[in-house]
Design a protein around this motif. Structure first.
Motif, PDB file in Angstrom:
ATOM      1  N   ASP A 112     -19.623  -3.367 -27.741  1.00  0.00           N
ATOM      2  CA  ASP A 112     -19.792  -1.925 -27.921  1.00  0.00           C
ATOM      3  C   ASP A 112     -18.584  -1.138 -27.416  1.00  0.00           C
ATOM      4  OD1 ASP A 112     -22.220  -2.379 -29.057  1.00  0.00           O
ATOM      5  OD2 ASP A 112     -23.411  -1.885 -27.299  1.00  0.00           O
ATOM      6  N   ARG A 113     -17.816  -1.735 -26.495  1.00  0.00           N
ATOM      7  CA  ARG A 113     -16.597  -1.061 -26.050  1.00  0.00           C
ATOM      8  C   ARG A 113     -15.473  -1.238 -27.077  1.00  0.00           C
ATOM      9  NH1 ARG A 113     -15.935  -2.637 -19.621  1.00  0.00           N
ATOM     10  NH2 ARG A 113     -18.145  -2.922 -19.163  1.00  0.00           N
ATOM     11  N   GLN A 114     -15.295  -2.492 -27.528  1.00  0.00           N
ATOM     12  CA  GLN A 114     -14.147  -2.822 -28.360  1.00  0.00           C
ATOM     13  C   GLN A 114     -14.238  -2.272 -29.767  1.00  0.00           C
ATOM     14  OE1 GLN A 114     -11.346  -3.881 -27.533  1.00  0.00           O
ATOM     15  NE2 GLN A 114     -10.447  -4.139 -29.573  1.00  0.00           N
ATOM     16  N   ILE A 115     -15.428  -2.043 -30.242  1.00  0.00           N
ATOM     17  CA  ILE A 115     -15.581  -1.560 -31.618  1.00  0.00           C
ATOM     18  C   ILE A 115     -14.840  -0.235 -31.817  1.00  0.00           C
ATOM     19  CG2 ILE A 115     -17.719  -0.229 -31.276  1.00  0.00           C
ATOM     20  CD1 ILE A 115     -18.720  -1.466 -33.897  1.00  0.00           C
ATOM     21  N   LEU A 116     -14.690   0.520 -30.746  1.00  0.00           N
ATOM     22  CA  LEU A 116     -13.963   1.789 -30.837  1.00  0.00           C
ATOM     23  C   LEU A 116     -12.490   1.545 -31.151  1.00  0.00           C
ATOM     24  CD1 LEU A 116     -14.444   4.901 -30.359  1.00  0.00           C
ATOM     25  CD2 LEU A 116     -13.481   4.528 -28.089  1.00  0.00           C
ATOM     26  N   GLY A 117     -11.899   0.498 -30.541  1.00  0.00           N
ATOM     27  CA  GLY A 117     -10.476   0.242 -30.728  1.00  0.00           C
ATOM     28  C   GLY A 117     -10.117  -0.127 -32.148  1.00  0.00           C
ATOM     29  N   ILE A 118     -10.869  -1.038 -32.752  1.00  0.00           N
ATOM     30  CA  ILE A 118     -10.535  -1.472 -34.113  1.00  0.00           C
ATOM     31  C   ILE A 118     -10.761  -0.344 -35.117  1.00  0.00           C
ATOM     32  CG2 ILE A 118     -12.830  -2.402 -34.625  1.00  0.00           C
ATOM     33  CD1 ILE A 118      -9.390  -3.775 -35.780  1.00  0.00           C
ATOM     34  N   LEU A 119     -11.627   0.612 -34.771  1.00  0.00           N
ATOM     35  CA  LEU A 119     -11.920   1.727 -35.677  1.00  0.00           C
ATOM     36  C   LEU A 119     -11.088   2.972 -35.368  1.00  0.00           C
ATOM     37  CD1 LEU A 119     -15.819   1.362 -35.811  1.00  0.00           C
ATOM     38  CD2 LEU A 119     -14.126   0.497 -37.439  1.00  0.00           C
ATOM     39  N   ALA A 120     -10.049   2.790 -34.544  1.00  0.00           N
ATOM     40  CA  ALA A 120      -9.237   3.931 -34.118  1.00  0.00           C
ATOM     41  C   ALA A 120      -8.687   4.729 -35.300  1.00  0.00           C
ATOM     42  CB  ALA A 120      -8.083   3.446 -33.232  1.00  0.00           C
ATOM     43  N   LEU A 173      -8.266  13.570 -34.577  1.00  0.00           N
ATOM     44  CA  LEU A 173      -7.994  13.435 -33.155  1.00  0.00           C
ATOM     45  C   LEU A 173      -6.542  13.045 -32.909  1.00  0.00           C
ATOM     46  CD1 LEU A 173     -11.138  11.319 -32.143  1.00  0.00           C
ATOM     47  CD2 LEU A 173     -10.896  13.814 -32.073  1.00  0.00           C
ATOM     48  N   THR A 174      -5.965  13.533 -31.815  1.00  0.00           N
ATOM     49  CA  THR A 174      -4.644  13.079 -31.391  1.00  0.00           C
ATOM     50  C   THR A 174      -4.798  11.769 -30.620  1.00  0.00           C
ATOM     51  OG1 THR A 174      -4.715  14.200 -29.242  1.00  0.00           O
ATOM     52  CG2 THR A 174      -3.933  15.484 -31.135  1.00  0.00           C
ATOM     53  N   ARG A 175      -3.679  11.099 -30.357  1.00  0.00           N
ATOM     54  CA  ARG A 175      -3.736   9.856 -29.577  1.00  0.00           C
ATOM     55  C   ARG A 175      -4.208  10.105 -28.154  1.00  0.00           C
ATOM     56  NH1 ARG A 175       1.962   7.005 -31.618  1.00  0.00           N
ATOM     57  NH2 ARG A 175       1.168   6.343 -33.676  1.00  0.00           N
ATOM     58  N   THR A 176      -3.807  11.217 -27.579  1.00  0.00           N
ATOM     59  CA  THR A 176      -4.256  11.535 -26.226  1.00  0.00           C
ATOM     60  C   THR A 176      -5.765  11.769 -26.200  1.00  0.00           C
ATOM     61  OG1 THR A 176      -2.111  12.536 -25.709  1.00  0.00           O
ATOM     62  CG2 THR A 176      -3.958  13.098 -24.269  1.00  0.00           C
ATOM     63  N   GLU A 177      -6.278  12.494 -27.199  1.00  0.00           N
ATOM     64  CA  GLU A 177      -7.725  12.734 -27.267  1.00  0.00           C
ATOM     65  C   GLU A 177      -8.489  11.426 -27.466  1.00  0.00           C
ATOM     66  OE1 GLU A 177      -8.054  17.238 -29.172  1.00  0.00           O
ATOM     67  OE2 GLU A 177      -7.752  15.514 -30.500  1.00  0.00           O
ATOM     68  N   PHE A 178      -7.979  10.570 -28.339  1.00  0.00           N
ATOM     69  CA  PHE A 178      -8.659   9.306 -28.571  1.00  0.00           C
ATOM     70  C   PHE A 178      -8.586   8.414 -27.338  1.00  0.00           C
ATOM     71  CE2 PHE A 178      -9.132   5.002 -30.377  1.00  0.00           C
ATOM     72  CZ  PHE A 178     -10.348   5.175 -31.030  1.00  0.00           C
ATOM     73  N   GLY A 226      -8.741   1.257 -13.892  1.00  0.00           N
ATOM     74  CA  GLY A 226      -8.384   0.499 -15.078  1.00  0.00           C
ATOM     75  C   GLY A 226      -8.845   1.141 -16.364  1.00  0.00           C
ATOM     76  N   MET A 227     -10.136   1.387 -16.462  1.00  0.00           N
ATOM     77  CA  MET A 227     -10.694   1.940 -17.695  1.00  0.00           C
ATOM     78  C   MET A 227     -10.412   3.434 -17.818  1.00  0.00           C
ATOM     79  SD  MET A 227     -14.631   1.668 -18.972  1.00  0.00           S
ATOM     80  CE  MET A 227     -14.696  -0.008 -18.368  1.00  0.00           C
ATOM     81  N   GLY A 228     -10.434   4.128 -16.692  1.00  0.00           N
ATOM     82  CA  GLY A 228     -10.231   5.571 -16.736  1.00  0.00           C
ATOM     83  C   GLY A 228      -8.812   5.962 -17.103  1.00  0.00           C
ATOM     84  N   LEU A 229      -7.824   5.180 -16.614  1.00  0.00           N
ATOM     85  CA  LEU A 229      -6.430   5.563 -16.816  1.00  0.00           C
ATOM     86  C   LEU A 229      -5.724   4.782 -17.923  1.00  0.00           C
ATOM     87  CD1 LEU A 229      -5.221   5.980 -13.112  1.00  0.00           C
ATOM     88  CD2 LEU A 229      -5.990   7.739 -14.708  1.00  0.00           C
ATOM     89  N   GLY A 230      -6.097   3.497 -18.117  1.00  0.00           N
ATOM     90  CA  GLY A 230      -5.357   2.656 -19.051  1.00  0.00           C
ATOM     91  C   GLY A 230      -5.293   3.188 -20.473  1.00  0.00           C
ATOM     92  N   PRO A 231      -6.421   3.376 -21.156  1.00  0.00           N
ATOM     93  CA  PRO A 231      -6.378   3.888 -22.532  1.00  0.00           C
ATOM     94  C   PRO A 231      -5.734   5.271 -22.633  1.00  0.00           C
ATOM     95  CG  PRO A 231      -8.518   2.906 -22.065  1.00  0.00           C
ATOM     96  CD  PRO A 231      -7.785   2.999 -20.762  1.00  0.00           C
ATOM     97  N   LEU A 232      -6.016   6.123 -21.646  1.00  0.00           N
ATOM     98  CA  LEU A 232      -5.458   7.475 -21.657  1.00  0.00           C
ATOM     99  C   LEU A 232      -3.949   7.441 -21.471  1.00  0.00           C
ATOM    100  CD1 LEU A 232      -5.987  10.522 -21.726  1.00  0.00           C
ATOM    101  CD2 LEU A 232      -6.348  10.441 -19.247  1.00  0.00           C
ATOM    102  N   LEU A 233      -3.464   6.603 -20.534  1.00  0.00           N
ATOM    103  CA  LEU A 233      -2.027   6.529 -20.273  1.00  0.00           C
ATOM    104  C   LEU A 233      -1.269   6.001 -21.489  1.00  0.00           C
ATOM    105  CD1 LEU A 233       0.387   6.714 -18.365  1.00  0.00           C
ATOM    106  CD2 LEU A 233      -0.182   4.415 -17.527  1.00  0.00           C
ATOM    107  N   MET A 234      -1.784   4.949 -22.122  1.00  0.00           N
ATOM    108  CA  MET A 234      -1.094   4.404 -23.296  1.00  0.00           C
ATOM    109  C   MET A 234      -1.119   5.396 -24.458  1.00  0.00           C
ATOM    110  SD  MET A 234      -1.797   0.316 -23.545  1.00  0.00           S
ATOM    111  CE  MET A 234      -1.476  -0.745 -22.120  1.00  0.00           C
ATOM    112  N   GLY A 235      -2.236   6.095 -24.627  1.00  0.00           N
ATOM    113  CA  GLY A 235      -2.296   7.111 -25.668  1.00  0.00           C
ATOM    114  C   GLY A 235      -1.323   8.244 -25.404  1.00  0.00           C
TER     115      GLY A 235
END
Length: 423
Positions: free
Chosen positions: A32-40, A49-54, A365-374
């Protein structure tokens, strides 16, 4: 607590069944977490959505309540029924996963992912404690490693199923389908899995959270492992969300091809890495408890350069072997580190201790990682253009090196802070 009068852990084959059910639930946790990534790509295009928002939706929205509620829900599990808390958590996060499929804008999807985080907050720490209840110390790292196979299996299935369902129907159908299946599994889990009777103090008067914090606060090994794992997770969660778009940009893959490529990396590399971590920790850790920190340290230090070379190559046939190895090494830590955390406190504090560890790990990890890369994917556009996201991912790999250094420092403290237990 609704525990049976006799100890179900003594029933032949039943611990294995419990572990299988926990693995199934954990698989859905990461699916349920990963399904979001492949559907980005389709989500960002549909909802504009922008990359930062996503990145905020993929990380911060999930992590805020997931991290904060993990400790009180783990404490509730220590005081009541661990299996009951896990089943309820599965039902809640599956409901919100399904609701993600009807989101019509940024804030609606953000709030639904917040709900997924609320549900998943009650799943992992009680599961660690159930495993510690059912398996003796000499088999515990392997059992935790088998349970942790839910991460690569869930990530791979989320990637593959999400891609196929989105290609056949749309991205919304993928969320709704996974949510419905999870809701149906929840009552089956509650019926099958039974709690092991615990000491009297854990039944009606579990140690207060402050007492658990007090023990952990005095153990440098806990903090070094927690922050080391957090640095690793910052990269891991960021890569899980953004690698599909990096692969599409690098190799010109379509959605299904990306799902197949990434799922193979996650399933083959991830399952090998998780199982190897538990297997080696159980064997090497018998002679020296410091191996529970040395193993992840070595793995993290090798992970960073392999990921970097794999992302920078333009040939997918060369990239695959370069990426499959770090996809195993970057989660090798799960068995050793979670076992070490279990052995820093008495039995009746296990779930709360795990919740404390997960709170730190997930907030960072989860709070900053996706946001930082975006964010880097947006900020580096002026310098790297269409390759900004790829280089943003490469820059973040330095956190794996930091994780390895912290784990090396933790080794001697893990050895001195280990609480020997017979159950």
């Amino acid at each position: 607590m609704n525990a049976p009068a006799s100890n179900p852990a003594s029933r032949a084959g039943y611990p294995g069944l419990v572990l299988a059910m926990l693995l199934l639930v954990y698989t859905f946790n990461f699916l349920d977490r990963q399904i979001l990534g492949i559907l980005a790509k389709p989500i960002m295009e549909d909802l504009q959505l922008t990359r930062t928002e996503f990145g905020a939706i993929g990380g911060l929205a999930f992590a805020v309540l997931y991290s904060v509620l993990g400790v009180p829900l783990a404490y509730l599990a220590d005081r009541t029924s661990r299996s009951g808390v896990i089943a309820g958590a599965l039902a809640v996060w599956s409901l919100f996963t399904g609701l993600c499929g009807v989101a019509t804008g940024y804030w609606q999807l953000f709030l639904f992912r917040l709900g997924v985080g609320v549900g998943e907050a009650g799943g992992v720490a009680p599961s660690y404690a159930v495993i510690a209840d059912y398996f003796p110390p000499e088999k515990r790292a392997r059992a935790l490693a088998i349970y942790s196979l839910g991460i690569p299996i869930g990530l791979a299935l989320g990637t593959l199923l999400g891609a196929y369902i989105a290609a056949l129907v749309n991205w919304r159908a993928a969320f709704i389908t996974m949510g419905v299946i999870g809701i149906l599994i929840a009552p089956i889990f509650r019926w099958v899995v039974r709690d092991v009777p615990r000491p009297v103090v854990a039944k009606g008067d579990a140690a207060p959270v402050s007492a658990v914090f007090g023990i952990l606060a005095r153990k440098p090994g806990f903090w070094l492992l927690a922050f080391g794992a957090s640095c690793s997770s910052l990269c891991g969660y960021g890569l899980a969300l953004w690698t599909p778009l990096v692969l599409m940009g690098n190799f010109g893959f379509d959605l299904v091809t990306t799902g197949q490529f990434m799922a193979s990396l996650l399933l083959i590399g991830g399952t090998a890495g998780v199982f190897a971590g538990g297997w080696f920790a159980d064997r090497l850790g018998k002679g020296d408890r410091a191996w529970y920190a040395w193993l992840p340290a070595i793995a993290w230090l090798i992970t960073a350069p392999l990921f970097a070379v794999g992302f920078l190559t333009s040939n997918p046939w060369i990239a695959w072997p370069l990426l499959v190895i770090p996809n195993g090494l970057n989660i090798l830590w799960l068995g050793p580190v979670t076992t070490a955390v279990q052995h820093m406190v008495p039995q009746h504090m296990r779930a709360t201790a795990s919740g404390s560890f997960l709170m730190i790990n997930n907030l960072i990890g989860m709070g900053l990682g996706p946001l930082l890369m975006g964010f880097l994917g947006e900020a580096l556009k002026a310098s790297y253009g269409a390759e900004a996201l790829r280089y943003g991912a490469v820059f973040c790999l330095g956190f794996y090196v930091l994780a390895g250094i912290l784990a090396l420092f933790a080794a001697k403290h893990v050895r001195s802070g280990w609480v020997e237990q017979t159950a």
